[in-house]
Design a protein around this motif. Structure first.
Motif, PDB file in Angstrom:
ATOM      1  N   LEU A  14      78.310  28.613  92.845  1.00  0.00           N
ATOM      2  CA  LEU A  14      78.442  27.281  93.457  1.00  0.00           C
ATOM      3  C   LEU A  14      79.783  26.654  93.097  1.00  0.00           C
ATOM      4  O   LEU A  14      80.424  26.019  93.941  1.00  0.00           O
ATOM      5  N   ALA A  15      80.217  26.828  91.867  1.00  0.00           N
ATOM      6  CA  ALA A  15      81.517  26.302  91.449  1.00  0.00           C
ATOM      7  C   ALA A  15      82.640  26.966  92.245  1.00  0.00           C
ATOM      8  O   ALA A  15      83.580  26.299  92.690  1.00  0.00           O
ATOM      9  N   ASP A  16      82.550  28.288  92.445  1.00  0.00           N
ATOM     10  CA  ASP A  16      83.554  28.995  93.251  1.00  0.00           C
ATOM     11  C   ASP A  16      83.578  28.476  94.686  1.00  0.00           C
ATOM     12  O   ASP A  16      84.641  28.279  95.272  1.00  0.00           O
ATOM     13  N   LEU A  17      82.395  28.260  95.247  1.00  0.00           N
ATOM     14  CA  LEU A  17      82.319  27.729  96.607  1.00  0.00           C
ATOM     15  C   LEU A  17      82.945  26.349  96.701  1.00  0.00           C
ATOM     16  O   LEU A  17      83.660  26.042  97.660  1.00  0.00           O
ATOM     17  N   ALA A  18      82.677  25.516  95.712  1.00  0.00           N
ATOM     18  CA  ALA A  18      83.236  24.156  95.710  1.00  0.00           C
ATOM     19  C   ALA A  18      84.757  24.202  95.693  1.00  0.00           C
ATOM     20  O   ALA A  18      85.423  23.443  96.408  1.00  0.00           O
ATOM     21  N   VAL A  19      85.328  25.103  94.907  1.00  0.00           N
ATOM     22  CA  VAL A  19      86.792  25.244  94.849  1.00  0.00           C
ATOM     23  C   VAL A  19      87.323  25.688  96.202  1.00  0.00           C
ATOM     24  O   VAL A  19      88.312  25.143  96.699  1.00  0.00           O
ATOM     25  N   LYS A  20      86.669  26.673  96.825  1.00  0.00           N
ATOM     26  CA  LYS A  20      87.118  27.146  98.139  1.00  0.00           C
ATOM     27  C   LYS A  20      87.014  26.045  99.182  1.00  0.00           C
ATOM     28  O   LYS A  20      87.909  25.859 100.001  1.00  0.00           O
ATOM     29  N   TRP A  21      85.905  25.310  99.170  1.00  0.00           N
ATOM     30  CA  TRP A  21      85.734  24.214 100.127  1.00  0.00           C
ATOM     31  C   TRP A  21      86.786  23.142  99.920  1.00  0.00           C
ATOM     32  O   TRP A  21      87.341  22.603 100.874  1.00  0.00           O
ATOM     33  N   THR A  22      87.059  22.839  98.658  1.00  0.00           N
ATOM     34  CA  THR A  22      88.059  21.821  98.355  1.00  0.00           C
ATOM     35  C   THR A  22      89.434  22.272  98.829  1.00  0.00           C
ATOM     36  O   THR A  22      90.165  21.504  99.450  1.00  0.00           O
ATOM     37  N   ALA A  23      89.777  23.524  98.558  1.00  0.00           N
ATOM     38  CA  ALA A  23      91.075  24.051  99.000  1.00  0.00           C
ATOM     39  C   ALA A  23      91.155  24.060 100.525  1.00  0.00           C
ATOM     40  O   ALA A  23      92.182  23.680 101.100  1.00  0.00           O
ATOM     41  N   ARG A  24      90.092  24.458 101.182  1.00  0.00           N
ATOM     42  CA  ARG A  24      90.074  24.492 102.647  1.00  0.00           C
ATOM     43  C   ARG A  24      90.214  23.078 103.207  1.00  0.00           C
ATOM     44  O   ARG A  24      90.945  22.838 104.160  1.00  0.00           O
ATOM     45  N   SER A  25      89.501  22.139 102.618  1.00  0.00           N
ATOM     46  CA  SER A  25      89.580  20.747 103.078  1.00  0.00           C
ATOM     47  C   SER A  25      90.980  20.191 102.874  1.00  0.00           C
ATOM     48  O   SER A  25      91.514  19.501 103.745  1.00  0.00           O
ATOM     49  N   ALA A  26      91.566  20.477 101.720  1.00  0.00           N
ATOM     50  CA  ALA A  26      92.921  19.989 101.439  1.00  0.00           C
ATOM     51  C   ALA A  26      93.913  20.571 102.436  1.00  0.00           C
ATOM     52  O   ALA A  26      94.786  19.863 102.943  1.00  0.00           O
ATOM     53  N   ARG A  27      93.771  21.851 102.733  1.00  0.00           N
ATOM     54  CA  ARG A  27      94.658  22.493 103.699  1.00  0.00           C
ATOM     55  C   ARG A  27      94.485  21.859 105.082  1.00  0.00           C
ATOM     56  O   ARG A  27      95.454  21.555 105.768  1.00  0.00           O
ATOM     57  N   ARG A  28      93.233  21.633 105.482  1.00  0.00           N
ATOM     58  CA  ARG A  28      92.969  21.033 106.796  1.00  0.00           C
ATOM     59  C   ARG A  28      93.567  19.631 106.888  1.00  0.00           C
ATOM     60  O   ARG A  28      94.221  19.280 107.875  1.00  0.00           O
ATOM     61  N   VAL A  29      93.362  18.825 105.854  1.00  0.00           N
ATOM     62  CA  VAL A  29      93.881  17.455 105.879  1.00  0.00           C
ATOM     63  C   VAL A  29      95.402  17.463 105.891  1.00  0.00           C
ATOM     64  O   VAL A  29      96.025  16.683 106.614  1.00  0.00           O
TER      65      VAL A  29
END
Length: 83
Positions: A14-29
């Motif tokens: 779950l922690a790994d997923l959160a990091v990936k989601w955060t990175a993906r969101s940051a890239r999208r924004v």
């Protein structure tokens, strides 16, 4: 309040997923921020004036809950139309 104890392996995943989601969101924004500001050199008055600053040269664009503030260079600002 109900407390759930997850196995360490699941917590780690779950922690790994959160990091990936955060990175993906940051890239999208960041990509959307660039897209939002493209064309400001040609249409610097595209955004609205920042009311609380009450300065013609400072404008803003909105992106989600963020405000993109920018200053228009008076030397390159298009002339105001005559009314």
């Amino acid at each position: 309040m109900l407390a759930i104890q997850l196995p360490a392996e699941i917590e780690a995943r779950l922690a790994d997923l959160a990091v990936k989601w955060t990175a993906r969101s940051a890239r999208r924004v960041s990509e959307e921020l660039v897209q939002k500001t493209i064309g400001l050199d040609e249409l610097p008055c595209k955004g609205r004036m920042v009311a609380e600053l009450n300065e013609d040269a400072v404008h803003e664009l909105g992106l989600y809950s963020y405000r993109i503030l920018y200053e228009i260079n008076p030397e390159t600002r298009p002339a105001k139309p005559i009314e």
